[in-house]
Design a protein around this motif. Structure first.
Motif, PDB file in Angstrom:
ATOM      1  N   TYR A   1      35.024  76.600  39.751  1.00  0.00           N
ATOM      2  CA  TYR A   1      35.660  77.052  40.987  1.00  0.00           C
ATOM      3  C   TYR A   1      35.851  75.865  41.923  1.00  0.00           C
ATOM      4  CZ  TYR A   1      34.208  81.717  39.480  1.00  0.00           C
ATOM      5  OH  TYR A   1      34.025  82.868  38.770  1.00  0.00           O
ATOM      6  N   THR A   2      36.978  75.848  42.605  1.00  0.00           N
ATOM      7  CA  THR A   2      37.235  74.855  43.642  1.00  0.00           C
ATOM      8  C   THR A   2      37.005  75.531  44.990  1.00  0.00           C
ATOM      9  OG1 THR A   2      38.861  73.722  42.274  1.00  0.00           O
ATOM     10  CG2 THR A   2      38.960  73.311  44.648  1.00  0.00           C
ATOM     11  N   VAL A   3      36.158  74.899  45.804  1.00  0.00           N
ATOM     12  CA  VAL A   3      35.840  75.411  47.135  1.00  0.00           C
ATOM     13  C   VAL A   3      36.393  74.428  48.161  1.00  0.00           C
ATOM     14  CG1 VAL A   3      33.997  76.076  48.732  1.00  0.00           C
ATOM     15  CG2 VAL A   3      33.719  76.473  46.273  1.00  0.00           C
ATOM     16  N   VAL A   4      37.131  74.959  49.138  1.00  0.00           N
ATOM     17  CA  VAL A   4      37.657  74.137  50.230  1.00  0.00           C
ATOM     18  C   VAL A   4      37.084  74.690  51.529  1.00  0.00           C
ATOM     19  CG1 VAL A   4      39.721  73.321  51.427  1.00  0.00           C
ATOM     20  CG2 VAL A   4      39.787  73.720  48.952  1.00  0.00           C
ATOM     21  N   VAL A   5      36.520  73.788  52.343  1.00  0.00           N
ATOM     22  CA  VAL A   5      35.948  74.169  53.635  1.00  0.00           C
ATOM     23  C   VAL A   5      36.657  73.358  54.711  1.00  0.00           C
ATOM     24  CG1 VAL A   5      33.879  74.164  55.063  1.00  0.00           C
ATOM     25  CG2 VAL A   5      33.703  74.713  52.629  1.00  0.00           C
ATOM     26  N   GLU A   6      37.128  74.076  55.751  1.00  0.00           N
ATOM     27  CA  GLU A   6      37.819  73.405  56.844  1.00  0.00           C
ATOM     28  C   GLU A   6      37.345  73.981  58.175  1.00  0.00           C
ATOM     29  OE1 GLU A   6      42.341  72.364  58.344  1.00  0.00           O
ATOM     30  OE2 GLU A   6      42.060  73.713  56.667  1.00  0.00           O
ATOM     31  N   PRO A   7      36.906  73.118  59.103  1.00  0.00           N
ATOM     32  CA  PRO A   7      36.507  73.613  60.418  1.00  0.00           C
ATOM     33  C   PRO A   7      37.709  74.208  61.157  1.00  0.00           C
ATOM     34  CG  PRO A   7      35.951  71.279  60.157  1.00  0.00           C
ATOM     35  CD  PRO A   7      36.774  71.674  58.987  1.00  0.00           C
ATOM     36  N   ILE A   8      37.472  75.270  61.898  1.00  0.00           N
ATOM     37  CA  ILE A   8      38.509  75.853  62.748  1.00  0.00           C
ATOM     38  C   ILE A   8      38.350  75.187  64.107  1.00  0.00           C
ATOM     39  CG2 ILE A   8      39.434  77.960  63.763  1.00  0.00           C
ATOM     40  CD1 ILE A   8      38.258  79.465  61.332  1.00  0.00           C
ATOM     41  N   GLU A   9      39.305  74.350  64.452  1.00  0.00           N
ATOM     42  CA  GLU A   9      39.189  73.422  65.570  1.00  0.00           C
ATOM     43  C   GLU A   9      38.820  74.082  66.900  1.00  0.00           C
ATOM     44  OE1 GLU A   9      42.150  70.222  67.475  1.00  0.00           O
ATOM     45  OE2 GLU A   9      42.069  70.252  65.284  1.00  0.00           O
ATOM     46  N   VAL A  10      39.396  75.213  67.198  1.00  0.00           N
ATOM     47  CA  VAL A  10      39.169  75.854  68.496  1.00  0.00           C
ATOM     48  C   VAL A  10      37.704  76.257  68.703  1.00  0.00           C
ATOM     49  CG1 VAL A  10      39.700  78.222  67.788  1.00  0.00           C
ATOM     50  CG2 VAL A  10      40.151  77.509  70.133  1.00  0.00           C
ATOM     51  N   PHE A  11      36.928  76.366  67.629  1.00  0.00           N
ATOM     52  CA  PHE A  11      35.530  76.786  67.738  1.00  0.00           C
ATOM     53  C   PHE A  11      34.553  75.619  67.720  1.00  0.00           C
ATOM     54  CE2 PHE A  11      37.615  80.544  65.843  1.00  0.00           C
ATOM     55  CZ  PHE A  11      37.401  81.419  66.889  1.00  0.00           C
ATOM     56  N   ASP A  12      35.010  74.417  67.991  1.00  0.00           N
ATOM     57  CA  ASP A  12      34.142  73.242  68.104  1.00  0.00           C
ATOM     58  C   ASP A  12      33.216  73.056  66.908  1.00  0.00           C
ATOM     59  OD1 ASP A  12      35.238  72.734  70.594  1.00  0.00           O
ATOM     60  OD2 ASP A  12      33.629  73.708  71.699  1.00  0.00           O
ATOM     61  N   GLY A  13      33.683  73.396  65.716  1.00  0.00           N
ATOM     62  CA  GLY A  13      32.880  73.187  64.515  1.00  0.00           C
ATOM     63  C   GLY A  13      31.840  74.248  64.239  1.00  0.00           C
ATOM     64  N   HIS A  14      31.782  75.284  65.072  1.00  0.00           N
ATOM     65  CA  HIS A  14      30.804  76.354  64.848  1.00  0.00           C
ATOM     66  C   HIS A  14      31.273  77.332  63.773  1.00  0.00           C
ATOM     67  CE1 HIS A  14      28.651  74.985  68.338  1.00  0.00           C
ATOM     68  NE2 HIS A  14      29.665  75.231  69.137  1.00  0.00           N
ATOM     69  N   VAL A  15      32.573  77.399  63.552  1.00  0.00           N
ATOM     70  CA  VAL A  15      33.159  78.370  62.621  1.00  0.00           C
ATOM     71  C   VAL A  15      34.100  77.621  61.675  1.00  0.00           C
ATOM     72  CG1 VAL A  15      34.554  80.474  62.439  1.00  0.00           C
ATOM     73  CG2 VAL A  15      32.995  80.190  64.368  1.00  0.00           C
ATOM     74  N   LEU A  16      34.013  77.972  60.366  1.00  0.00           N
ATOM     75  CA  LEU A  16      34.793  77.267  59.355  1.00  0.00           C
ATOM     76  C   LEU A  16      35.510  78.248  58.438  1.00  0.00           C
ATOM     77  CD1 LEU A  16      31.599  75.887  59.438  1.00  0.00           C
ATOM     78  CD2 LEU A  16      33.042  74.039  58.671  1.00  0.00           C
ATOM     79  N   LEU A  17      36.608  77.796  57.866  1.00  0.00           N
ATOM     80  CA  LEU A  17      37.358  78.570  56.889  1.00  0.00           C
ATOM     81  C   LEU A  17      36.947  78.084  55.503  1.00  0.00           C
ATOM     82  CD1 LEU A  17      39.666  80.600  56.244  1.00  0.00           C
ATOM     83  CD2 LEU A  17      41.209  78.632  56.289  1.00  0.00           C
ATOM     84  N   LEU A  18      36.580  79.009  54.626  1.00  0.00           N
ATOM     85  CA  LEU A  18      36.173  78.680  53.263  1.00  0.00           C
ATOM     86  C   LEU A  18      37.062  79.439  52.287  1.00  0.00           C
ATOM     87  CD1 LEU A  18      32.662  78.353  51.805  1.00  0.00           C
ATOM     88  CD2 LEU A  18      34.180  80.013  50.769  1.00  0.00           C
ATOM     89  N   THR A  19      37.624  78.726  51.316  1.00  0.00           N
ATOM     90  CA  THR A  19      38.387  79.377  50.250  1.00  0.00           C
ATOM     91  C   THR A  19      37.781  78.980  48.915  1.00  0.00           C
ATOM     92  OG1 THR A  19      40.004  77.586  50.120  1.00  0.00           O
ATOM     93  CG2 THR A  19      40.554  79.435  51.552  1.00  0.00           C
ATOM     94  N   LEU A  20      37.831  79.914  47.968  1.00  0.00           N
ATOM     95  CA  LEU A  20      37.299  79.696  46.636  1.00  0.00           C
ATOM     96  C   LEU A  20      38.352  80.147  45.638  1.00  0.00           C
ATOM     97  CD1 LEU A  20      33.840  80.158  45.268  1.00  0.00           C
ATOM     98  CD2 LEU A  20      35.569  81.614  44.261  1.00  0.00           C
ATOM     99  N   SER A  21      38.666  79.285  44.670  1.00  0.00           N
ATOM    100  CA  SER A  21      39.670  79.593  43.651  1.00  0.00           C
ATOM    101  C   SER A  21      39.151  79.119  42.303  1.00  0.00           C
ATOM    102  CB  SER A  21      40.983  78.868  43.929  1.00  0.00           C
ATOM    103  OG  SER A  21      41.464  79.162  45.213  1.00  0.00           O
ATOM    104  N   GLU A  22      39.530  79.822  41.244  1.00  0.00           N
ATOM    105  CA  GLU A  22      39.230  79.308  39.911  1.00  0.00           C
ATOM    106  C   GLU A  22      40.031  78.033  39.737  1.00  0.00           C
ATOM    107  OE1 GLU A  22      39.193  81.574  36.294  1.00  0.00           O
ATOM    108  OE2 GLU A  22      38.665  83.389  37.425  1.00  0.00           O
ATOM    109  N   SER A  23      39.358  76.963  39.370  1.00  0.00           N
ATOM    110  CA  SER A  23      40.028  75.670  39.239  1.00  0.00           C
ATOM    111  C   SER A  23      41.172  75.724  38.248  1.00  0.00           C
ATOM    112  CB  SER A  23      39.017  74.590  38.818  1.00  0.00           C
ATOM    113  OG  SER A  23      38.035  74.444  39.818  1.00  0.00           O
ATOM    114  N   SER A  24      41.029  76.476  37.169  1.00  0.00           N
ATOM    115  CA  SER A  24      42.072  76.538  36.155  1.00  0.00           C
ATOM    116  C   SER A  24      43.334  77.240  36.654  1.00  0.00           C
ATOM    117  CB  SER A  24      41.559  77.259  34.902  1.00  0.00           C
ATOM    118  OG  SER A  24      41.225  78.597  35.226  1.00  0.00           O
TER     119      SER A  24
END
Length: 177
Positions: free
Chosen positions: A146-169
């Motif tokens: 699985y590929t996991v991507v984590v990105e901070p949501i800027e408006v929340f000063d790094g307290h809240v992040l967006l996480l996505t998970l996908s099968e790498s294949s």
């Protein structure tokens, strides 16, 4: 000072400590998610200083998390999971692909432990969530990667992040890069 319902608050001594710290900073910002005992909801407080006023130091807005954070009801074709999480792993909003076979409940680390059966995989994501920057990692369960991507949501000063998970294949080479 006014409550969420619009009624006046005569004493501000009862305000959550996180709100008072934010207001004392006299800088634009927000708190991390906290439980508001008056609203009985998880909330985020936003503060904006007011310059040049004799009467007002700044404005504080306390907003229930459910009113501002949501992933919606649709998910992209190659994605298995989309979640909005706190750096401590608490899930604020999530959606999983139909037929994925796993569900998210309250904590992303518990979900990842169930999914991968590996503390090492969980620790990789735990480290990424605390880093407060865009990061990608690959975790696995048996032969499924699985590929996991984590990105901070800027408006929340790094307290809240967006996480996505996908099968790498399922990712085409350009998406994977």
């Amino acid at each position: 000072a006014y409550a969420y319902s619009g009624t006046g608050i005569e004493q501000i001594n009862g305000l959550d400590e996180k709100i008072l710290e934010l207001a004392k900073s006299n800088k634009t910002g927000c708190t991390s998610v906290y439980y508001d005992s008056f609203l009985r909801l998880n909330c985020i407080a936003f503060f904006t200083p007011v310059r040049g006023s004799v009467y007002i130091d700044g404005l504080v807005s306390v907003v229930p998390v459910v009113d501002i954070v949501g992933v919606g009801d649709k998910i992209q074709e190659n994605t298995s999971v989309v979640a909005i999480v706190e750096s401590e792993g608490n899930i604020l909003s999530s959606i999983t692909a139909e037929g994925f076979g796993y569900t998210l409940k309250n904590n992303v680390f518990d979900f990842l432990q169930t999914l991968t059966q590996s503390k090492d995989n969980v620790d990789v994501i735990r480290t990424i969530l605390k880093g407060n920057e865009l990061k990608t990692a690959e975790i696995s369960r048996a032969s499924v990667r699985y590929t996991v991507v984590v990105e901070p949501i800027e408006v929340f000063d790094g307290h809240v992040l967006l996480l996505t998970l996908s099968e790498s294949s399922s990712l085409i080479p350009i998406e994977f890069d």
